[in-house]
Design an enzyme around this catalytic site. Sequence first.
Site, short mmCIF file in Angstrom:
data_model
loop_
_atom_site.label_atom_id
_atom_site.label_comp_id
_atom_site.label_asym_id
_atom_site.label_seq_id
_atom_site.Cartn_x
_atom_site.Cartn_y
_atom_site.Cartn_z
N HIS A 145 0.83 -1.21 0.00
CA HIS A 145 0.00 0.00 0.00
C HIS A 145 0.87 1.26 0.00
CE1 HIS A 145 0.90 0.36 4.24
NE2 HIS A 145 0.34 -0.82 4.51
N HIS B 65 3.85 1.44 2.53
CA HIS B 65 5.00 0.63 2.09
C HIS B 65 5.71 1.36 0.95
CE1 HIS B 65 2.26 -2.94 3.31
NE2 HIS B 65 3.06 -2.66 4.32
N CYS C 90 -1.11 -8.16 21.44
CA CYS C 90 -1.80 -7.61 20.26
C CYS C 90 -1.29 -8.38 19.03
CB CYS C 90 -1.55 -6.11 20.11
SG CYS C 90 -2.18 -5.50 18.53
N CYS D 240 0.22 -6.10 16.26
CA CYS D 240 1.61 -5.69 16.50
C CYS D 240 2.52 -6.89 16.63
CB CYS D 240 1.74 -4.89 17.80
SG CYS D 240 0.93 -3.31 17.78
N CYS E 108 -5.07 -1.25 21.78
CA CYS E 108 -3.85 -0.89 21.05
C CYS E 108 -4.26 0.21 20.08
CB CYS E 108 -3.33 -2.11 20.28
SG CYS E 108 -2.24 -1.63 18.94
N HIS F 63 -3.93 -0.64 16.22
CA HIS F 63 -4.83 -1.62 15.60
C HIS F 63 -6.25 -1.54 16.13
CE1 HIS F 63 -0.78 -3.15 14.73
NE2 HIS F 63 -1.34 -3.38 13.56
N LYS G 270 -6.13 9.10 9.72
CA LYS G 270 -5.44 7.85 9.44
C LYS G 270 -6.22 7.11 8.34
CE LYS G 270 -3.58 3.88 11.74
NZ LYS G 270 -3.00 3.27 12.86
N LYS H 174 -10.05 1.57 5.49
CA LYS H 174 -11.07 1.16 4.53
C LYS H 174 -12.41 1.76 4.90
CE LYS H 174 -9.89 -3.02 2.38
NZ LYS H 174 -9.45 -4.27 2.86
O1 ME8 Z 1 5.76 -3.73 10.49
N1 ME8 Z 1 2.58 5.86 6.38
O2 ME8 Z 1 5.50 -4.66 8.39
P1 ME8 Z 1 4.32 -3.75 7.79
C1 ME8 Z 1 3.88 5.69 6.22
N2 ME8 Z 1 6.90 -6.76 9.09
N3 ME8 Z 1 4.49 4.51 6.25
C2 ME8 Z 1 3.74 3.43 6.50
C3 ME8 Z 1 2.34 3.52 6.70
C4 ME8 Z 1 1.76 4.82 6.61
N4 ME8 Z 1 0.45 5.05 6.73
N5 ME8 Z 1 1.88 2.29 6.90
C5 ME8 Z 1 2.94 1.45 6.83
C6 ME8 Z 1 6.00 -4.59 9.65
N6 ME8 Z 1 4.06 2.13 6.58
C7 ME8 Z 1 7.06 -5.64 9.95
C8 ME8 Z 1 8.43 -5.03 9.80
S1 ME8 Z 1 11.10 -5.18 9.82
C9 ME8 Z 1 12.22 -6.22 10.42
C10 ME8 Z 1 9.57 -5.95 10.10
C11 ME8 Z 1 5.42 1.59 6.35
O3 ME8 Z 1 3.91 -4.44 6.54
C12 ME8 Z 1 6.37 2.04 7.43
O4 ME8 Z 1 7.68 1.94 6.95
O5 ME8 Z 1 3.29 -3.48 8.82
C13 ME8 Z 1 6.13 0.97 8.46
O6 ME8 Z 1 7.17 0.89 9.39
C14 ME8 Z 1 6.04 -0.26 7.60
O7 ME8 Z 1 5.34 0.17 6.42
C15 ME8 Z 1 5.29 -1.39 8.28
O8 ME8 Z 1 5.06 -2.41 7.36
#
Ligand code: ME8
Length: 663
Positions: free
Chosen positions: A19, A22, A127, A130, A144, A147, A297, A300
Amino acid sequence: MSAISYVTTPIYYVNGEPHIGHTYTTVVGDFLTRFRRLDGAEAYYLTGTDEHGEKIFQAARAAGLEPQAFVDRISERFRVAWRLLGIGHDDFIRTTEERHRAVVRQILQTVYDRGEIYYDEYEGLYCVGCERFMTEKELVDGQCSDHQRVPEKRREGNYFFRMENHRDWLRGHIQSHPGFIRPEGYRNEVLSLLSEPIGDLSISRPRERVPWGIGLPWDDAHVTYVWFDALINYVSALGFPQGGLFDRYWPAAEHLIGKDILKAHAVFWPTMLHAAGVPVYQHLNVGGYLMGPDGRKMSKSLGNQVEPFALAERYGADALRYYLLKDTVYGQDSSVGEKFLVDRYNADLANDLGNLLARARALINRHLDGTLPAPVQETADQPVIAAGEALAARVRPLVHDLRFSAALEEVMQYVRSLNRYFSDQEPWQLARDPARRERLGTVLYNVVEGLRVASVLLEPAMPEKCRQLRAGLGLPDATMAQITQWGGAPAGTRIPAEAPLLFPKAEMAAEAVPASSPAGSAAAAPRPGAEPASAPVPTATVPPVAEPASAPAGDEISIEEFGRVQLRVALVLAATRVPKADKLLQLTVDVGEGAQRTVVSGIAAHYAPEELVGRKVVLVANLKPARLRGILSAGMVLAAIGPDGTLKLVEIDPQLPPGSVVR
Ligand code: ME8
């Protein structure tokens, strides 16, 4: 600046589609890596997917798939997504790969052997979103806040890592290394967290409850906690502990994360490394959150999600990349949305940059035989030349300080100064006076050289477009070292007679990009029933891998019948409104036949004439000529009809010469 750079993104969970969040972090990492590489550094960029744990296991079950099949599918979506956005990572690590699993087991064993792990019964609030136990203090109204759910009370036997033992060391390290966590606000947040006991970290889950994970080397009845597993990706991808990549890049490690996973990266990870006897990373760069256009934030239920792949499809991947870097302040939360993107695109890219390129190209082609002359500089040229030379020196420290928006603004200010120079010097007037040919050549040379300088500094944000910009000027790629001396564009360079319009003016789509819209082509549209209804995976936002073609609808024609229709690439040379006809435009097109053709097209309500010049469209070339409002039209331009009746021209790869056969 260090000549070695190792940048990582978080590895993303594969329980949902890629998304905008990411995308943002991955674009920032790509920008940083490309910038440093252009600046002479040896740079390595890592991304990947996080595939174990309870959350993924539950998502696979809900999708009715075996966990491995499920993670294979979603991980591939991330790869496709990054390809679509021009991300140039050097490696893509998956935690289900053996190369990763082996390193996790090895590090666990080392930490265990050092007496840093013990077994205990534990009760706490967990959670699943998380994937960690939460303290009472972290909850907001018992929930949390990330979430919006009440954590589950859990009691189970876990192995624990003696994290608390490393707290004092970690505090000391952060205090003595000011750039360890940045921007500074996050550093202070972590220091305050470390001012009180942090406790020990539960690092295992009973396999009977979570069967999807890496077994502990000394007790296979337990699997590794997903965070302990995932964080290790940053070293397993480098082949830890064997030399090679690890020795070269690990000392320069710099993690990019969002603020949601600060604790895992700022507390769990360095203490884990310390316990294993491995040096810690150099920098933890923490990005803010992207919010919906309404400042809330994204979710959906609020319908305020911003779909990156639909935006990239509509405005181009580079436009999206540029927008995300330019309109956010790294480290802070920012609102994003399609309208903001279109405004930024039109102001910076279509008006300031694209227009200047098109005007300079047109004058050189028309008046200087398409050849870049040698400049003979005058005092009036000094401001542009001097600013160009100093530009890289101003941009570099801003990028170094993670001020990406400010760095790009520096370059755009320079582009604006080139525009002012262009209008002050009035080269179109100079062109009228044969005695002022040399002056005309100098002004146009300076504009071209200035555009070359800007294109190198903008390339980390827009790699493809900046290459096209230089190609439109007949210039090769360049590094930052090759723009520090004014005059790098060689006199005598041939400027191609034709080049695609770099940034055609964008209009906000009639309907905002719908949430969960497919990443573009009709073939990528989600098919009803393609995903089980209960799957938590949203409908495709990245083209699914290998979608079968749908069955033909309506009357069928044979290939021979279709072959009678001659479709050709046509370059629009001129466009005007047809008087007293709201819907019609008269187009002059080049179909590679030597002579030009006139075509009347019913697209006046959808395109302004000036938007069309320079575009390459598809023409039905053997349509019987017809007279429309007295004008003989020799062909028909193809356009698609949107759901609301808007027409969109069928455009074609601008590299194709006019007259190319389409079939
Ligand atoms: O946390 N705005 O994966 P994840 C900006 N697998 N960046 C955002 C965002 C938003 N609204 N939402 C997500 C995980 N991100 C773990 C990480 S690392 C060893 C393991 C980005 O799929 C941001 O970089 O939930 C956030 O830290 C990451 O996506 C979380 O991705």
